[in-house]
Scaffold this motif. Structure first.
Motif, PDB file in Angstrom:
ATOM      1  N   PHE A 165       0.832  -1.193   0.000  1.00  0.00           N
ATOM      2  CA  PHE A 165       0.000   0.000   0.000  1.00  0.00           C
ATOM      3  C   PHE A 165       0.869   1.247   0.000  1.00  0.00           C
ATOM      4  N   MET A 205       0.337   5.231   1.234  1.00  0.00           N
ATOM      5  CA  MET A 205      -0.548   6.137   1.962  1.00  0.00           C
ATOM      6  C   MET A 205      -0.020   7.556   1.809  1.00  0.00           C
ATOM      7  N   LEU A 228      -0.351  11.388   3.047  1.00  0.00           N
ATOM      8  CA  LEU A 228      -0.801  12.034   4.281  1.00  0.00           C
ATOM      9  C   LEU A 228      -0.602  13.537   4.217  1.00  0.00           C
ATOM     10  N   GLN A 233      -6.281  -5.883   3.069  1.00  0.00           N
ATOM     11  CA  GLN A 233      -6.878  -4.552   2.963  1.00  0.00           C
ATOM     12  C   GLN A 233      -7.506  -4.124   4.287  1.00  0.00           C
ATOM     13  N   ALA A 282      -4.932  -2.485   6.377  1.00  0.00           N
ATOM     14  CA  ALA A 282      -4.627  -1.137   5.877  1.00  0.00           C
ATOM     15  C   ALA A 282      -5.732  -0.161   6.287  1.00  0.00           C
ATOM     16  N   ALA A 323      -5.198   3.265   8.565  1.00  0.00           N
ATOM     17  CA  ALA A 323      -5.668   4.577   8.104  1.00  0.00           C
ATOM     18  C   ALA A 323      -6.698   5.159   9.070  1.00  0.00           C
ATOM     19  N   THR A 366      -5.473  10.972   5.682  1.00  0.00           N
ATOM     20  CA  THR A 366      -4.846   9.969   4.827  1.00  0.00           C
ATOM     21  C   THR A 366      -5.654   9.678   3.573  1.00  0.00           C
ATOM     22  N   GLU A 367      -4.942   9.208   2.579  1.00  0.00           N
ATOM     23  CA  GLU A 367      -5.519   8.645   1.363  1.00  0.00           C
ATOM     24  C   GLU A 367      -4.645   7.430   1.048  1.00  0.00           C
ATOM     25  N   THR A 368      -5.257   6.258   0.947  1.00  0.00           N
ATOM     26  CA  THR A 368      -4.486   5.022   0.836  1.00  0.00           C
ATOM     27  C   THR A 368      -4.846   4.269  -0.434  1.00  0.00           C
ATOM     28  N   TRP A 369      -3.802   3.776  -1.118  1.00  0.00           N
ATOM     29  CA  TRP A 369      -3.994   3.040  -2.367  1.00  0.00           C
ATOM     30  C   TRP A 369      -3.320   1.675  -2.288  1.00  0.00           C
TER      31      TRP A 369
END
Length: 94
Positions: free
Chosen positions: A4, A6, A8, A60, A63, A67, A78-81
């Motif tokens: 992942f 993230m 921030l 996931q 994760a 987050a 946060t933005e998590t991919w």
């Protein structure tokens, strides 16, 4: 393990409310260790995001937990991919 990234950003309200902001930011990053999720890399950036974290988690759900815990502290947003190596991606496209 799944990988992942993230992104921030420092919460604008946190900048106003916390005189010792860097301490609170570091405590937010402790969430990874507190959940036994190793941080592969952590970068400070000059771009759209303040920090980029690269980490591997069991799945996931793990994760999401990381987050959510970071967001709940109110210091970082946060933005998590989920990500896969480019080599793996090209194999999927064949």
């Amino acid at each position: 393990m799944a990988s992942f990234i993230m992104a921030l950003n420092i919460n604008p309200n946190a900048q106003k409310l916390h005189a010792d902001l860097s301490h609170h930011i570091n405590k937010s990053f402790d969430v990874f260790a507190d959940n036994s999720v190793p941080l592969t890399n952590l970068f400070a950036t000059l771009g759209r995001y303040d920090y980029i974290a690269v980490f591997d988690a069991v799945d996931q759900n793990a994760a999401f937990k990381i987050a959510s815990e970071i967001n709940s502290k109110g210091i970082l947003e946060t933005e998590t991919w989920p990500v896969i190596p480019y080599e793996d991606y090209t194999k999927l496209m064949r």
